[in-house]
Design an enzyme around this catalytic site. Sequence first.
Site, short mmCIF file in Angstrom:
data_model
loop_
_atom_site.label_atom_id
_atom_site.label_comp_id
_atom_site.label_asym_id
_atom_site.label_seq_id
_atom_site.Cartn_x
_atom_site.Cartn_y
_atom_site.Cartn_z
N ARG A 57 0.79 -1.50 0.20
CA ARG A 57 -0.02 -0.27 0.21
C ARG A 57 0.59 0.86 -0.20
NH1 ARG A 57 -5.77 1.52 1.71
NH2 ARG A 57 -5.64 3.47 2.71
N ILE A 111 -7.20 8.21 -1.03
CA ILE A 111 -6.94 6.82 -1.79
C ILE A 111 -7.75 6.34 -0.17
CG2 ILE A 111 -4.37 7.03 -0.38
CD1 ILE A 111 -4.20 3.61 -1.12
N SER A 112 -8.94 5.73 -0.20
CA SER A 112 -9.49 4.89 1.01
C SER A 112 -9.01 4.34 2.13
CB SER A 112 -10.92 4.15 0.37
OG SER A 112 -11.49 4.46 -0.56
N ALA A 113 -9.36 4.38 3.19
CA ALA A 113 -8.82 3.86 4.51
C ALA A 113 -8.92 1.82 4.18
CB ALA A 113 -9.98 3.86 5.73
#
Length: 223
Positions: free
Chosen positions: A43, A69-71
Amino acid sequence: MTGGGRLLDEHERQVRIADLILRLRRVGVTDPGVVRAIESVPRELFVPPEWRDEAYSERALPIECGQTISAPVIVGMMTAALAVRPTDRVLEVGTGSGYQAAILSRLAARVYTVDRFRTLVAAAESRFRTLRLTNIVARVSDGTLGWPEHAPYDRIIVTAAADDVPDALTEQLAVGGVLVMPVGPADDVQKLMRLEKGERGFQESPLADVRFVPIIPGVAERL
Protein backbone atom coordinates in the site's frame (compact mmCIF):
# COMPACT_ATOMS: atom_id res chain seq x y z
CA MET A 1 5.83 10.19 8.97
CA THR A 2 8.61 7.95 7.72
CA GLY A 3 11.75 10.02 7.38
CA GLY A 4 12.28 11.31 3.85
CA GLY A 5 9.35 9.27 2.56
CA ARG A 6 11.47 6.10 2.56
CA LEU A 7 9.85 2.76 1.79
CA LEU A 8 8.99 0.53 4.72
CA ASP A 9 11.38 -2.33 5.32
CA GLU A 10 9.95 -5.84 5.24
CA HIS A 11 9.69 -6.18 9.01
CA GLU A 12 7.84 -2.86 9.35
CA ARG A 13 5.51 -3.80 6.53
CA GLN A 14 4.70 -7.21 8.01
CA VAL A 15 3.91 -5.68 11.41
CA ARG A 16 1.53 -3.18 9.83
CA ILE A 17 -0.06 -5.81 7.60
CA ALA A 18 -0.68 -8.03 10.63
CA ASP A 19 -2.42 -5.15 12.39
CA LEU A 20 -4.49 -4.44 9.28
CA ILE A 21 -5.60 -8.07 9.07
CA LEU A 22 -6.83 -7.88 12.66
CA ARG A 23 -8.82 -4.75 11.82
CA LEU A 24 -10.29 -6.46 8.76
CA ARG A 25 -11.39 -9.44 10.87
CA ARG A 26 -13.16 -7.12 13.30
CA VAL A 27 -15.44 -5.92 10.49
CA GLY A 28 -15.99 -9.41 9.09
CA VAL A 29 -13.47 -9.42 6.24
CA THR A 30 -12.04 -12.92 6.59
CA ASP A 31 -12.13 -14.37 3.06
CA PRO A 32 -8.65 -15.90 2.58
CA GLY A 33 -8.40 -14.76 -1.05
CA VAL A 34 -9.21 -11.16 -0.18
CA VAL A 35 -6.77 -11.18 2.73
CA ARG A 36 -3.99 -12.64 0.55
CA ALA A 37 -4.64 -10.02 -2.13
CA ILE A 38 -4.37 -7.20 0.41
CA GLU A 39 -1.21 -8.73 1.88
CA SER A 40 0.39 -8.95 -1.56
CA VAL A 41 -0.05 -5.29 -2.55
CA PRO A 42 2.37 -2.82 -0.90
CA ARG A 43 0.00 0.00 0.00
CA GLU A 44 2.88 2.40 0.69
CA LEU A 45 3.62 2.50 -3.06
CA PHE A 46 0.19 4.01 -3.70
CA VAL A 47 0.46 7.06 -1.43
CA PRO A 48 2.64 10.16 -1.80
CA PRO A 49 6.13 9.67 -0.28
CA GLU A 50 5.44 12.04 2.59
CA TRP A 51 2.50 9.86 3.70
CA ARG A 52 4.15 6.44 3.52
CA ASP A 53 4.41 6.07 7.28
CA GLU A 54 0.61 6.48 7.44
CA ALA A 55 -0.12 4.11 4.57
CA TYR A 56 -1.63 1.35 6.74
CA SER A 57 -3.35 3.61 9.27
CA GLU A 58 -7.14 3.59 9.32
CA ARG A 59 -7.76 6.81 7.47
CA ALA A 60 -8.19 8.12 3.95
CA LEU A 61 -5.03 9.82 2.68
CA PRO A 62 -4.60 12.62 0.13
CA ILE A 63 -3.28 11.83 -3.34
CA GLU A 64 -2.87 13.93 -6.48
CA CYS A 65 -5.66 15.98 -8.08
CA GLY A 66 -7.40 16.64 -4.77
CA GLN A 67 -8.49 13.01 -4.47
CA THR A 68 -7.97 10.43 -1.72
CA ILE A 69 -7.03 6.79 -1.23
CA SER A 70 -9.67 5.09 0.90
CA ALA A 71 -8.87 3.75 4.37
CA PRO A 72 -7.63 0.15 4.11
CA VAL A 73 -10.55 -1.44 5.96
CA ILE A 74 -13.00 0.27 3.58
CA VAL A 75 -11.02 -1.14 0.64
CA GLY A 76 -11.21 -4.57 2.26
CA MET A 77 -14.95 -4.31 2.88
CA MET A 78 -15.67 -3.25 -0.70
CA THR A 79 -13.46 -5.98 -2.12
CA ALA A 80 -15.08 -8.66 0.04
CA ALA A 81 -18.58 -7.44 -0.87
CA LEU A 82 -17.81 -7.86 -4.58
CA ALA A 83 -17.10 -11.59 -4.09
CA VAL A 84 -14.81 -11.64 -7.12
CA ARG A 85 -14.26 -14.97 -8.87
CA PRO A 86 -11.10 -15.91 -10.82
CA THR A 87 -12.94 -15.76 -14.14
CA ASP A 88 -14.59 -12.38 -13.50
CA ARG A 89 -14.19 -9.22 -15.54
CA VAL A 90 -14.33 -6.21 -13.23
CA LEU A 91 -14.98 -2.54 -13.98
CA GLU A 92 -13.66 0.01 -11.52
CA VAL A 93 -14.91 3.59 -11.71
CA GLY A 94 -12.39 5.89 -10.04
CA THR A 95 -8.84 4.60 -10.53
CA GLY A 96 -7.38 7.05 -8.05
CA SER A 97 -3.98 5.82 -6.87
CA GLY A 98 -4.58 2.40 -8.43
CA TYR A 99 -4.55 0.57 -5.07
CA GLN A 100 -8.04 -0.91 -5.34
CA ALA A 101 -7.43 -2.03 -8.93
CA ALA A 102 -4.17 -3.69 -7.89
CA ILE A 103 -5.96 -5.72 -5.22
CA LEU A 104 -8.74 -6.68 -7.64
CA SER A 105 -6.15 -7.79 -10.18
CA ARG A 106 -5.05 -10.51 -7.73
CA LEU A 107 -8.60 -11.89 -7.68
CA ALA A 108 -10.08 -11.36 -11.16
CA ALA A 109 -9.28 -12.38 -14.71
CA ARG A 110 -9.31 -8.79 -15.97
CA VAL A 111 -9.77 -5.36 -14.41
CA TYR A 112 -10.90 -2.32 -16.42
CA THR A 113 -10.45 0.95 -14.57
CA VAL A 114 -11.37 4.51 -15.53
CA ASP A 115 -10.71 7.93 -14.04
CA ARG A 116 -11.36 11.50 -15.15
CA PHE A 117 -7.84 12.65 -14.21
CA ARG A 118 -4.98 11.96 -16.65
CA THR A 119 -2.40 12.46 -13.90
CA LEU A 120 -3.95 9.74 -11.76
CA VAL A 121 -4.27 7.23 -14.59
CA ALA A 122 -0.65 7.78 -15.67
CA ALA A 123 0.65 7.36 -12.11
CA ALA A 124 -1.49 4.27 -11.53
CA GLU A 125 -0.29 2.66 -14.76
CA SER A 126 3.31 3.25 -13.68
CA ARG A 127 2.61 1.45 -10.39
CA PHE A 128 0.94 -1.43 -12.21
CA ARG A 129 4.06 -1.83 -14.35
CA THR A 130 6.31 -1.73 -11.29
CA LEU A 131 4.28 -4.55 -9.70
CA ARG A 132 3.99 -6.41 -13.03
CA LEU A 133 0.21 -6.40 -12.95
CA THR A 134 -0.59 -7.24 -16.55
CA ASN A 135 -4.34 -7.88 -16.29
CA ILE A 136 -5.35 -4.25 -15.64
CA VAL A 137 -6.43 -1.90 -18.43
CA ALA A 138 -6.83 1.78 -17.58
CA ARG A 139 -8.08 4.81 -19.46
CA VAL A 140 -9.09 8.42 -18.96
CA SER A 141 -12.84 8.83 -19.39
CA ASP A 142 -16.13 9.85 -17.79
CA GLY A 143 -16.76 7.22 -15.14
CA THR A 144 -20.50 7.86 -15.05
CA LEU A 145 -20.62 6.34 -18.54
CA GLY A 146 -18.72 3.20 -17.56
CA TRP A 147 -16.73 1.49 -20.31
CA PRO A 148 -19.35 0.13 -22.70
CA GLU A 149 -16.89 -1.38 -25.18
CA HIS A 150 -16.02 -4.17 -22.73
CA ALA A 151 -19.44 -4.71 -21.14
CA PRO A 152 -21.05 -6.68 -19.66
CA TYR A 153 -19.04 -6.90 -16.46
CA ASP A 154 -19.35 -9.53 -13.77
CA ARG A 155 -18.46 -7.01 -11.08
CA ILE A 156 -18.48 -3.20 -10.90
CA ILE A 157 -16.97 -1.13 -8.10
CA VAL A 158 -17.35 2.64 -7.82
CA THR A 159 -14.97 4.53 -5.53
CA ALA A 160 -16.86 7.82 -5.53
CA ALA A 161 -20.33 8.69 -4.29
CA ALA A 162 -23.51 9.72 -6.09
CA ASP A 163 -27.12 10.26 -5.09
CA ASP A 164 -28.05 7.33 -7.34
CA VAL A 165 -26.21 4.61 -9.23
CA PRO A 166 -25.67 5.83 -12.82
CA ASP A 167 -27.92 4.04 -15.30
CA ALA A 168 -24.98 3.29 -17.59
CA LEU A 169 -23.36 1.21 -14.86
CA THR A 170 -26.43 -0.86 -14.05
CA GLU A 171 -26.89 -1.50 -17.77
CA GLN A 172 -23.28 -2.68 -18.14
CA LEU A 173 -23.55 -5.12 -15.23
CA ALA A 174 -24.20 -8.72 -16.26
CA VAL A 175 -27.21 -10.57 -14.91
CA GLY A 176 -25.99 -12.26 -11.74
CA GLY A 177 -23.37 -9.57 -11.37
CA VAL A 178 -22.58 -7.43 -8.32
CA LEU A 179 -22.08 -3.68 -8.03
CA VAL A 180 -20.64 -1.99 -4.92
CA MET A 181 -20.83 1.79 -4.55
CA PRO A 182 -21.33 4.55 -1.95
CA VAL A 183 -24.73 6.19 -2.44
CA GLY A 184 -25.74 9.50 -0.89
CA PRO A 185 -25.08 13.24 -0.85
CA ALA A 186 -21.55 14.50 -1.45
CA ASP A 187 -21.47 16.66 1.67
CA ASP A 188 -22.83 14.10 4.14
CA VAL A 189 -22.55 10.50 5.26
CA GLN A 190 -23.26 8.02 2.47
CA LYS A 191 -24.35 4.40 2.55
CA LEU A 192 -22.06 1.80 1.02
CA MET A 193 -24.43 -0.33 -1.07
CA ARG A 194 -24.18 -3.77 -2.65
CA LEU A 195 -26.47 -4.40 -5.62
CA GLU A 196 -26.91 -7.83 -7.16
CA LYS A 197 -28.55 -7.88 -10.57
CA GLY A 198 -31.23 -10.48 -11.22
CA GLU A 199 -33.47 -11.17 -14.19
CA ARG A 200 -36.20 -8.96 -12.71
CA GLY A 201 -34.23 -6.22 -10.99
CA PHE A 202 -31.76 -5.58 -8.22
CA GLN A 203 -31.38 -6.89 -4.71
CA GLU A 204 -29.91 -4.08 -2.61
CA SER A 205 -27.99 -4.49 0.65
CA PRO A 206 -26.58 -1.63 2.77
CA LEU A 207 -23.11 -2.40 4.13
CA ALA A 208 -21.80 0.57 6.12
CA ASP A 209 -21.83 4.34 6.57
CA VAL A 210 -18.97 5.94 4.63
CA ARG A 211 -17.67 9.24 3.28
CA PHE A 212 -16.37 9.36 -0.30
CA VAL A 213 -15.54 12.15 -2.70
CA PRO A 214 -18.36 12.73 -5.22
CA ILE A 215 -18.38 11.23 -8.67
CA ILE A 216 -18.09 14.03 -11.24
CA PRO A 217 -19.21 13.63 -14.85
CA GLY A 218 -16.85 14.44 -17.68
CA VAL A 219 -13.05 14.41 -18.04
CA ALA A 220 -10.85 16.87 -16.18
CA GLU A 221 -9.40 19.40 -18.62
CA ARG A 222 -5.98 20.05 -17.12
CA LEU A 223 -5.15 17.25 -14.74
